[in-house]
Design a protein around this motif. Structure first.
Motif, short mmCIF file in Angstrom:
data_model
loop_
_atom_site.label_atom_id
_atom_site.label_comp_id
_atom_site.label_asym_id
_atom_site.label_seq_id
_atom_site.Cartn_x
_atom_site.Cartn_y
_atom_site.Cartn_z
N THR A 3 0.86 -1.22 -0.11
CA THR A 3 0.29 0.04 -0.22
C THR A 3 0.35 1.23 0.03
O THR A 3 0.02 2.41 -0.26
CB THR A 3 -1.12 -0.05 1.26
OG1 THR A 3 -1.68 -1.03 1.11
CG2 THR A 3 -1.70 1.25 1.03
N VAL A 6 2.63 2.34 -3.24
CA VAL A 6 1.12 2.45 -4.20
C VAL A 6 1.04 4.52 -4.05
O VAL A 6 1.50 5.21 -4.80
CB VAL A 6 -0.11 2.29 -4.82
CG1 VAL A 6 -1.21 2.42 -4.83
CG2 VAL A 6 0.41 0.71 -4.12
N LYS A 7 0.82 4.23 -2.53
CA LYS A 7 0.75 6.17 -2.13
C LYS A 7 1.76 6.84 -2.64
O LYS A 7 2.03 7.84 -3.36
CB LYS A 7 0.98 5.60 -0.68
CG LYS A 7 -0.65 5.24 -0.69
CD LYS A 7 -0.41 5.38 1.70
CE LYS A 7 -1.92 5.20 1.16
NZ LYS A 7 -2.98 5.05 3.51
N ARG A 9 3.78 5.79 -5.59
CA ARG A 9 4.35 5.75 -7.01
C ARG A 9 2.46 7.30 -7.31
O ARG A 9 3.38 8.42 -8.47
CB ARG A 9 3.80 5.36 -7.57
CG ARG A 9 3.44 4.90 -8.60
CD ARG A 9 3.55 3.30 -9.54
NE ARG A 9 4.17 2.45 -9.50
CZ ARG A 9 4.01 1.69 -10.06
NH1 ARG A 9 2.82 0.65 -10.35
NH2 ARG A 9 5.14 0.84 -9.79
N MET A 10 2.11 7.18 -6.53
CA MET A 10 1.09 8.01 -6.70
C MET A 10 1.31 9.36 -6.89
O MET A 10 1.27 10.52 -7.02
CB MET A 10 -0.81 7.83 -6.64
CG MET A 10 -0.84 6.70 -6.59
SD MET A 10 -1.52 6.93 -9.01
CE MET A 10 -2.92 7.93 -8.72
N THR A 26 -3.39 8.40 -17.42
CA THR A 26 -4.51 7.08 -17.24
C THR A 26 -5.60 7.46 -17.91
O THR A 26 -5.93 6.24 -18.33
CB THR A 26 -4.41 7.27 -15.80
OG1 THR A 26 -2.65 7.61 -15.05
CG2 THR A 26 -4.85 5.84 -15.08
N PHE A 189 -8.76 3.55 -12.00
CA PHE A 189 -7.84 4.11 -11.38
C PHE A 189 -6.95 2.62 -11.49
O PHE A 189 -5.94 2.32 -10.36
CB PHE A 189 -8.32 4.91 -10.83
CG PHE A 189 -8.69 5.71 -11.19
CD1 PHE A 189 -7.03 6.74 -12.23
CD2 PHE A 189 -9.36 6.81 -11.64
CE1 PHE A 189 -7.16 8.53 -12.29
CE2 PHE A 189 -8.87 8.23 -12.59
CZ PHE A 189 -8.52 8.16 -12.65
N GLU A 192 -4.86 0.74 -12.37
CA GLU A 192 -3.53 1.34 -12.96
C GLU A 192 -2.68 1.67 -11.59
O GLU A 192 -1.48 1.18 -11.50
CB GLU A 192 -3.90 3.20 -13.07
CG GLU A 192 -2.72 3.81 -13.01
CD GLU A 192 -1.78 3.50 -13.91
OE1 GLU A 192 -1.02 4.26 -14.66
OE2 GLU A 192 -2.26 2.95 -15.04
N SER A 193 -3.45 0.92 -10.17
CA SER A 193 -2.73 1.92 -8.97
C SER A 193 -2.31 -0.14 -8.54
O SER A 193 -1.24 -0.41 -8.02
CB SER A 193 -4.27 1.52 -7.67
OG SER A 193 -4.86 0.19 -7.41
#
Length: 243
Positions: A3, A6-7, A9-10, A26, A189, A192-193
């Protein structure tokens, strides 16, 4: 840990806010998915909304019942009793059972007054009016014979209403379109995640905890083959002899 990855990366390596440009990219990459899901949900909503259903018409009679408050609920309940409905079916030569006819009749009061509205719902507007008027006539006789309530007067007779009460609208189609759009964007999304592939230098810095100093552009085969053709064979031999 997944998690957090992923955070990161965003948000980017320096904890920056979400880049709107990346969000647009995206959405562009999954535009086919968004269009497909939205169109599918809209078509399903249209098919559901276009299902053939019989039109239902309503017709109402208004009566005034002069009795005590204790007797009022009993008198109104008598409208939908078999003793009344059987006579209505007999007079109009109906082929429906008593239970179905009872479900077609609605009895209500106007602002807690003595005025009572007897509404009938049917697929035929003329039959709905005939049933409502017949119910009032039979009800007055039965109430006088069984409950000795004779102060029931007709105020307004039922008349056929040509406008159905279940007229269709496109609300279902609009809701299906919005739901399809929301679901498709959310799925875009989500996919994508869940994508763990390395796509840019920021992903390398996040995953390997290193700083990228530069990047090599992609060399296409046609560029390398074109450069090799420009070198003359004689030039290569002279350089070899000279050395």
């Amino acid at each position: 840990m997944e998690t957090t990855r992923v955070k990161d990366r965003m948000s980017g390596p320096a904890g920056k806010e979400i880049d709107l440009r990346k969000l647009v990219i995206t959405l562009k990459k999954k535009l086919w998915l968004i269009v497909l899901m939205t169109i599918t949900c809209t078509v399903l909503g249209f098919l559901y909304n276009s299902q053939s259903e019989p039109d239902i018409y309503s017709s109402s009679s208004r009566i005034i019942i002069s009795t005590t408050n204790d007797m009022m609920s009993t008198v109104k309940a008598l409208v939908k009793e078999p003793i009344v409905l059987k006579e209505v079916i007999k007079q109009l030569d109906l082929t429906v059972p008593i239970g179905q006819l009872r479900s077609q009749i609605q009895v209500s009061s106007v602002d807690s007054s003595l005025i009572t509205v007897i509404s009938v719902f049917d697929s035929n507007p003329q039959r709905a009016a005939d049933i409502s008027n017949a119910v009032v006539d039979v009800f007055k006789k039965v109430a006088a014979d069984t409950l000795e309530v004779r102060n029931i007067r007709l105020l307004t007779s039922a008349e056929p209403n040509a406008n159905p009460i279940n007229e269709k609208s496109n609300t279902v189609v609009y809701i299906a379109f919005i739901v399809g759009l929301i679901l498709s964007v959310s799925l875009t999304f989500l996919l994508e995640s869940l994508d763990e592939s390395i796509r840019n230098e920021q992903d390398v810095e996040i995953l390997l905890d290193i700083t990228v100093l530069g990047q090599v552009s992609k060399i296409r085969r046609r560029h390398t083959s074109g450069s090799a053709k420009k070198i003359k064979p004689g030039l290569i031999r002279s350089e070899t002899i000279g050395s």
